[in-house]
Write an enzyme that holds these catalytic residues in place. Sequence first.
Site, PDB file in Angstrom:
ATOM      1  N   TYR A   1      31.822  12.133  19.431  1.00  0.00           N
ATOM      2  CA  TYR A   1      32.662  11.981  18.101  1.00  0.00           C
ATOM      3  C   TYR A   1      34.109  11.306  18.373  1.00  0.00           C
ATOM      4  O   TYR A   1      34.865  11.480  17.309  1.00  0.00           O
ATOM      5  CB  TYR A   1      33.154  13.317  17.620  1.00  0.00           C
TER       6      TYR A   1
ATOM      7  N   LYS B   1      23.872  18.238  29.552  1.00  0.00           N
ATOM      8  CA  LYS B   1      22.748  17.447  29.713  1.00  0.00           C
ATOM      9  C   LYS B   1      22.847  16.449  30.836  1.00  0.00           C
ATOM     10  O   LYS B   1      22.850  15.252  30.678  1.00  0.00           O
ATOM     11  CB  LYS B   1      22.367  16.716  28.390  1.00  0.00           C
TER      12      LYS B   1
ATOM     13  N   ASP C   1      18.746  21.563  26.203  1.00  0.00           N
ATOM     14  CA  ASP C   1      17.140  21.733  25.461  1.00  0.00           C
ATOM     15  C   ASP C   1      16.885  23.201  25.698  1.00  0.00           C
ATOM     16  O   ASP C   1      16.260  23.919  24.913  1.00  0.00           O
ATOM     17  CB  ASP C   1      16.232  20.604  25.529  1.00  0.00           C
TER      18      ASP C   1
ATOM     19  N   ASP D   1      28.388  21.309  17.913  1.00  0.00           N
ATOM     20  CA  ASP D   1      28.151  21.048  16.666  1.00  0.00           C
ATOM     21  C   ASP D   1      26.767  21.834  16.312  1.00  0.00           C
ATOM     22  O   ASP D   1      26.626  22.614  15.504  1.00  0.00           O
ATOM     23  CB  ASP D   1      28.486  19.876  16.130  1.00  0.00           C
TER      24      ASP D   1
END
Length: 338
Positions: A124, A176, A210, A234
């Site tokens: 972002y 991740k 995930d 988010d």
Amino acid sequence: MKKVPVTLIPGDGIGPSITAATVRILEAAGAQIDWDSHVAGMAGVAKFGDPIPDATLDSIKRTGVALKGPLETPVGEGFRSINVALRKTFDLYANVRPAYSIAPGGRYENLDIVMIRENTEGLYVGVEHYIKVGDDPRAAAESVAIITRAGSERIARYAFEYAVKHQRKRVTLVHKANILKFSQGLFLETGRKVAHEYAGRVDFDERIVDAMAMNLVLHPERFDVIVTTNLFGDILSDQISGLVGGLGMAPGANIGIHGAIFEAVHGTAPDLAGKGIANPTALVLAGCMMLEHIGQGERAARVRTAVEKVIREGKTVTGDLGGKATTGEFTEAVIGRL
Ligand code: NAD
């Protein structure tokens, strides 16, 4: 008690109606606030030709605290997100999004999860550009994710300090790092170091994002405080709001060293705007977080109890919770319960 100055930004879409409802409820609970109302978003463009007018920024600089309705951001083109700009301007690095079960009869009961999302870095940061190939000026696009050790450390520390202060047992770091070994790897490595300092006081575990998405659906009751990077936070916070009744129930706080902006997790809900049927609960609960922040926690507790009673009763709730009440009727019911 002396009134505390707070900047009020009604926002776009359903913003003005849920903000008015929130102000009414907080004042009915005896909140001592001197509201300084200013526009931003499309309302800012309409009034001053600027989505973040200087007067609005100056007010937040002066008060250090704002309650903000949702702001519309054009998708794909036009100006950059004002929410992202506000978070950057005031270095509001911690986005705190608590979600707990109030509405009965949902898929899950007794959930109490707090998402702590890094709010200033990651994907972002707004570093994006197109790459020209042949005669196509937009043949490819590149978005850069920036993660710093300092940014990772302060958000991890915020999550652990939050856990200690609120007597929470565990912090789960979501990442991740198996694929994004550098950026997510740095976030994970830094988080582990901070976790080590809190060993024996707050438990720590880690999940790949995930798997986390699945775990949140299968066993959400296993999670307590979650800390993660900007984009994952988010997405997962909207998912978590869905576990406790939807976006109408999810408040958030953007906390920095020099200021704090309180808001709902949801956006302007264009499908509900102007109909007077939006659920103001998320912003009301954000208002409670704000009251706690300015040392009026007793009033926040009164408001929370009243909101919980009205929602559990189920007679005067808005459409998203299965009822038929308007925003105004719900607001009156909460005030009646204070
Ligand atoms: P949204 O959150 O506005 O709406 C998603 C869905 O949730 C809609 O079906 C809506 O009706 C429902 N919903 C949202 N709030 C509700 C409420 N209080 N009561 C009942 N139902 C509610 O998301 P969107 O449609 O993707 O975004 C609309 C606009 O909001 C976009 O311009 C986006 O950029 C902006 N946005 C702003 C913020 C913010 O200001 N913090 C956050 C998210 C989105």
